[in-house]
Write a protein that holds these residues in place. Sequence first.
Motif, PDB file in Angstrom:
ATOM      1  N   HIS A   4      -2.216   0.541 -13.399  1.00 52.04           N
ATOM      2  CA  HIS A   4      -3.048  -0.081 -12.365  1.00 52.04           C
ATOM      3  C   HIS A   4      -4.392  -0.506 -12.931  1.00 52.04           C
ATOM      4  O   HIS A   4      -4.839  -0.020 -13.958  1.00 52.04           O
ATOM      5  CB  HIS A   4      -3.285   0.891 -11.203  1.00 52.04           C
ATOM      6  N   LEU A   5      -5.050  -1.400 -12.183  1.00 51.49           N
ATOM      7  CA  LEU A   5      -6.375  -1.890 -12.518  1.00 51.49           C
ATOM      8  C   LEU A   5      -7.328  -1.505 -11.396  1.00 51.49           C
ATOM      9  O   LEU A   5      -6.989  -1.604 -10.214  1.00 51.49           O
ATOM     10  CB  LEU A   5      -6.362  -3.420 -12.667  1.00 51.49           C
ATOM     11  N   SER A   6      -8.537  -1.061 -11.774  1.00 51.48           N
ATOM     12  CA  SER A   6      -9.601  -0.821 -10.806  1.00 51.48           C
ATOM     13  C   SER A   6     -10.850  -1.518 -11.309  1.00 51.48           C
ATOM     14  O   SER A   6     -11.270  -1.303 -12.440  1.00 51.48           O
ATOM     15  CB  SER A   6      -9.879   0.675 -10.642  1.00 51.48           C
ATOM     16  N   GLN A   7     -11.431  -2.342 -10.438  1.00 55.73           N
ATOM     17  CA  GLN A   7     -12.661  -3.036 -10.792  1.00 55.73           C
ATOM     18  C   GLN A   7     -13.776  -2.713  -9.813  1.00 55.73           C
ATOM     19  O   GLN A   7     -14.821  -3.362  -9.827  1.00 55.73           O
ATOM     20  CB  GLN A   7     -12.418  -4.545 -10.831  1.00 55.73           C
ATOM     21  N   ALA A  18      -7.564   9.280  -0.087  1.00 55.56           N
ATOM     22  CA  ALA A  18      -7.115   8.879  -1.417  1.00 55.56           C
ATOM     23  C   ALA A  18      -5.656   9.284  -1.602  1.00 55.56           C
ATOM     24  O   ALA A  18      -5.188  10.249  -1.009  1.00 55.56           O
ATOM     25  CB  ALA A  18      -7.980   9.541  -2.481  1.00 55.56           C
ATOM     26  N   THR A  19      -4.950   8.529  -2.445  1.00 57.10           N
ATOM     27  CA  THR A  19      -3.553   8.838  -2.734  1.00 57.10           C
ATOM     28  C   THR A  19      -3.391   9.651  -4.012  1.00 57.10           C
ATOM     29  O   THR A  19      -2.308  10.151  -4.292  1.00 57.10           O
ATOM     30  CB  THR A  19      -2.730   7.539  -2.872  1.00 57.10           C
ATOM     31  N   ASP A  20      -4.472   9.785  -4.781  1.00 57.08           N
ATOM     32  CA  ASP A  20      -4.418  10.501  -6.057  1.00 57.08           C
ATOM     33  C   ASP A  20      -5.851  10.923  -6.386  1.00 57.08           C
ATOM     34  O   ASP A  20      -6.797  10.591  -5.669  1.00 57.08           O
ATOM     35  CB  ASP A  20      -3.854   9.583  -7.148  1.00 57.08           C
ATOM     36  N   SER A  21      -6.005  11.631  -7.481  1.00 57.13           N
ATOM     37  CA  SER A  21      -7.335  12.028  -7.935  1.00 57.13           C
ATOM     38  C   SER A  21      -7.393  11.904  -9.447  1.00 57.13           C
ATOM     39  O   SER A  21      -6.369  11.829 -10.125  1.00 57.13           O
ATOM     40  CB  SER A  21      -7.654  13.462  -7.497  1.00 57.13           C
ATOM     41  N   CYS A  22      -8.615  11.879  -9.959  1.00 58.16           N
ATOM     42  CA  CYS A  22      -8.858  11.801 -11.393  1.00 58.16           C
ATOM     43  C   CYS A  22      -9.998  12.767 -11.696  1.00 58.16           C
ATOM     44  O   CYS A  22     -11.118  12.574 -11.223  1.00 58.16           O
ATOM     45  CB  CYS A  22      -9.221  10.369 -11.772  1.00 58.16           C
ATOM     46  N   THR A  23      -9.698  13.829 -12.434  1.00 65.45           N
ATOM     47  CA  THR A  23     -10.673  14.870 -12.737  1.00 65.45           C
ATOM     48  C   THR A  23     -11.339  14.554 -14.072  1.00 65.45           C
ATOM     49  O   THR A  23     -10.663  14.434 -15.094  1.00 65.45           O
ATOM     50  CB  THR A  23      -9.992  16.248 -12.760  1.00 65.45           C
ATOM     51  N   LEU A  24     -12.687  14.412 -14.026  1.00 66.40           N
ATOM     52  CA  LEU A  24     -13.445  14.002 -15.201  1.00 66.40           C
ATOM     53  C   LEU A  24     -14.671  14.882 -15.386  1.00 66.40           C
ATOM     54  O   LEU A  24     -15.297  15.304 -14.412  1.00 66.40           O
ATOM     55  CB  LEU A  24     -13.918  12.547 -15.037  1.00 66.40           C
ATOM     56  N   THR A  25     -15.045  15.122 -16.640  1.00 67.47           N
ATOM     57  CA  THR A  25     -16.282  15.842 -16.938  1.00 67.47           C
ATOM     58  C   THR A  25     -17.474  14.949 -16.618  1.00 67.47           C
ATOM     59  O   THR A  25     -17.337  13.737 -16.408  1.00 67.47           O
ATOM     60  CB  THR A  25     -16.361  16.242 -18.421  1.00 67.47           C
ATOM     61  N   SER A  43      -1.748   5.849 -15.107  1.00 68.14           N
ATOM     62  CA  SER A  43      -2.811   5.315 -15.972  1.00 68.14           C
ATOM     63  C   SER A  43      -3.504   4.155 -15.255  1.00 68.14           C
ATOM     64  O   SER A  43      -2.859   3.321 -14.618  1.00 68.14           O
ATOM     65  CB  SER A  43      -2.262   4.885 -17.328  1.00 68.14           C
ATOM     66  N   ILE A  44      -4.822   4.143 -15.364  1.00 72.29           N
ATOM     67  CA  ILE A  44      -5.646   3.178 -14.649  1.00 72.29           C
ATOM     68  C   ILE A  44      -6.622   2.553 -15.635  1.00 72.29           C
ATOM     69  O   ILE A  44      -7.363   3.268 -16.314  1.00 72.29           O
ATOM     70  CB  ILE A  44      -6.457   3.866 -13.529  1.00 72.29           C
ATOM     71  N   LEU A  45      -6.634   1.224 -15.703  1.00 73.61           N
ATOM     72  CA  LEU A  45      -7.658   0.545 -16.480  1.00 73.61           C
ATOM     73  C   LEU A  45      -8.850   0.340 -15.553  1.00 73.61           C
ATOM     74  O   LEU A  45      -8.787  -0.437 -14.603  1.00 73.61           O
ATOM     75  CB  LEU A  45      -7.176  -0.804 -17.011  1.00 73.61           C
ATOM     76  N   LEU A  46      -9.913   1.071 -15.809  1.00 75.01           N
ATOM     77  CA  LEU A  46     -11.151   0.904 -15.069  1.00 75.01           C
ATOM     78  C   LEU A  46     -11.964  -0.154 -15.795  1.00 75.01           C
ATOM     79  O   LEU A  46     -12.265  -0.006 -16.979  1.00 75.01           O
ATOM     80  CB  LEU A  46     -11.924   2.225 -14.989  1.00 75.01           C
ATOM     81  N   ASP A  47     -12.301  -1.233 -15.100  1.00 71.76           N
ATOM     82  CA  ASP A  47     -13.029  -2.350 -15.697  1.00 71.76           C
ATOM     83  C   ASP A  47     -14.134  -2.761 -14.724  1.00 71.76           C
ATOM     84  O   ASP A  47     -13.960  -3.650 -13.898  1.00 71.76           O
ATOM     85  CB  ASP A  47     -12.075  -3.513 -15.967  1.00 71.76           C
ATOM     86  N   LEU A  48     -15.285  -2.078 -14.844  1.00 75.32           N
ATOM     87  CA  LEU A  48     -16.403  -2.302 -13.932  1.00 75.32           C
ATOM     88  C   LEU A  48     -17.356  -3.346 -14.501  1.00 75.32           C
ATOM     89  O   LEU A  48     -17.435  -3.513 -15.721  1.00 75.32           O
ATOM     90  CB  LEU A  48     -17.147  -0.983 -13.687  1.00 75.32           C
ATOM     91  N   PRO A  49     -18.116  -4.028 -13.635  1.00 78.21           N
ATOM     92  CA  PRO A  49     -19.038  -5.058 -14.131  1.00 78.21           C
ATOM     93  C   PRO A  49     -20.180  -4.514 -14.977  1.00 78.21           C
ATOM     94  O   PRO A  49     -20.730  -5.227 -15.805  1.00 78.21           O
ATOM     95  CB  PRO A  49     -19.574  -5.710 -12.859  1.00 78.21           C
ATOM     96  N   LEU A  62      -8.017   0.710  -6.384  1.00 77.26           N
ATOM     97  CA  LEU A  62      -6.992   0.055  -7.190  1.00 77.26           C
ATOM     98  C   LEU A  62      -6.724  -1.349  -6.665  1.00 77.26           C
ATOM     99  O   LEU A  62      -7.035  -1.669  -5.513  1.00 77.26           O
ATOM    100  CB  LEU A  62      -5.705   0.880  -7.180  1.00 77.26           C
ATOM    101  N   GLU A  63      -6.108  -2.173  -7.504  1.00 79.57           N
ATOM    102  CA  GLU A  63      -5.847  -3.567  -7.131  1.00 79.57           C
ATOM    103  C   GLU A  63      -4.930  -3.690  -5.917  1.00 79.57           C
ATOM    104  O   GLU A  63      -4.974  -4.690  -5.197  1.00 79.57           O
ATOM    105  CB  GLU A  63      -5.282  -4.355  -8.332  1.00 79.57           C
ATOM    106  N   ASP A  64      -4.138  -2.672  -5.622  1.00 85.13           N
ATOM    107  CA  ASP A  64      -3.244  -2.721  -4.460  1.00 85.13           C
ATOM    108  C   ASP A  64      -3.870  -2.090  -3.205  1.00 85.13           C
ATOM    109  O   ASP A  64      -3.209  -1.929  -2.190  1.00 85.13           O
ATOM    110  CB  ASP A  64      -1.901  -2.056  -4.777  1.00 85.13           C
ATOM    111  N   GLY A  65      -5.158  -1.718  -3.283  1.00 83.68           N
ATOM    112  CA  GLY A  65      -5.861  -1.187  -2.122  1.00 83.68           C
ATOM    113  C   GLY A  65      -5.885   0.329  -2.026  1.00 83.68           C
ATOM    114  O   GLY A  65      -6.628   0.888  -1.219  1.00 83.68           O
ATOM    115  N   ARG A  66      -5.083   1.019  -2.829  1.00 89.41           N
ATOM    116  CA  ARG A  66      -5.098   2.481  -2.805  1.00 89.41           C
ATOM    117  C   ARG A  66      -6.371   3.002  -3.469  1.00 89.41           C
ATOM    118  O   ARG A  66      -6.998   2.319  -4.260  1.00 89.41           O
ATOM    119  CB  ARG A  66      -3.858   3.047  -3.507  1.00 89.41           C
TER     120      ARG A  66
END
Length: 156
Positions: A4-7, A18-25, A43-49, A62-66
């Motif tokens: 997936h892509l997230s921008q 949310a449909t999922d979570s991502c645990t980060l330091t 796996s998610i490609l995070l591509d922020l401005p 995500l690109e599909d709205g989730r």
Amino acid sequence: MPDHLSQAVQPAGTWAEATDSCTLTYDDRFLRRKVLHSDGGVSILLDLPKTTSLDHGDALLLEDGRLVEVIAAEEDLLRVSGDNLARLAWHIGNRHTPCQIAADHLLIQNDPVIGHMLEHLGATLDPVSAPFTPEGGAYGHGRTHSHEHGHTAHDH
């Protein structure tokens, strides 16, 4: 290739489910473009401005709205306490060290140099494992050791 892509990021408190979570330091939550792996194995490609400091409770759109919720991971930290907590906080801030503030203690990343300095100032240090969500600084959320200030309308 990521699944997936997230921008875009939805700030904490502005979304419902949310449909999922991502645990980060704490360090891993400061990013612009990176492949992340959700707790559910996606796996998610995070591509922020621009480079952004993600906060616990934010969500990746995500690109599909989730939505994928950002969770602050447990980290090895130092719990700082002492008779003059304000003075200890001042010395931590003077060294541009990220600090989470509570009424009776401070939390910092486990840095032996900063820890040694604090002990010389009379602090009691206890190693702990906890999520790390330090203060964002004068401009709100985000990192204070650069000019990135997260989710604010203030631009430099």
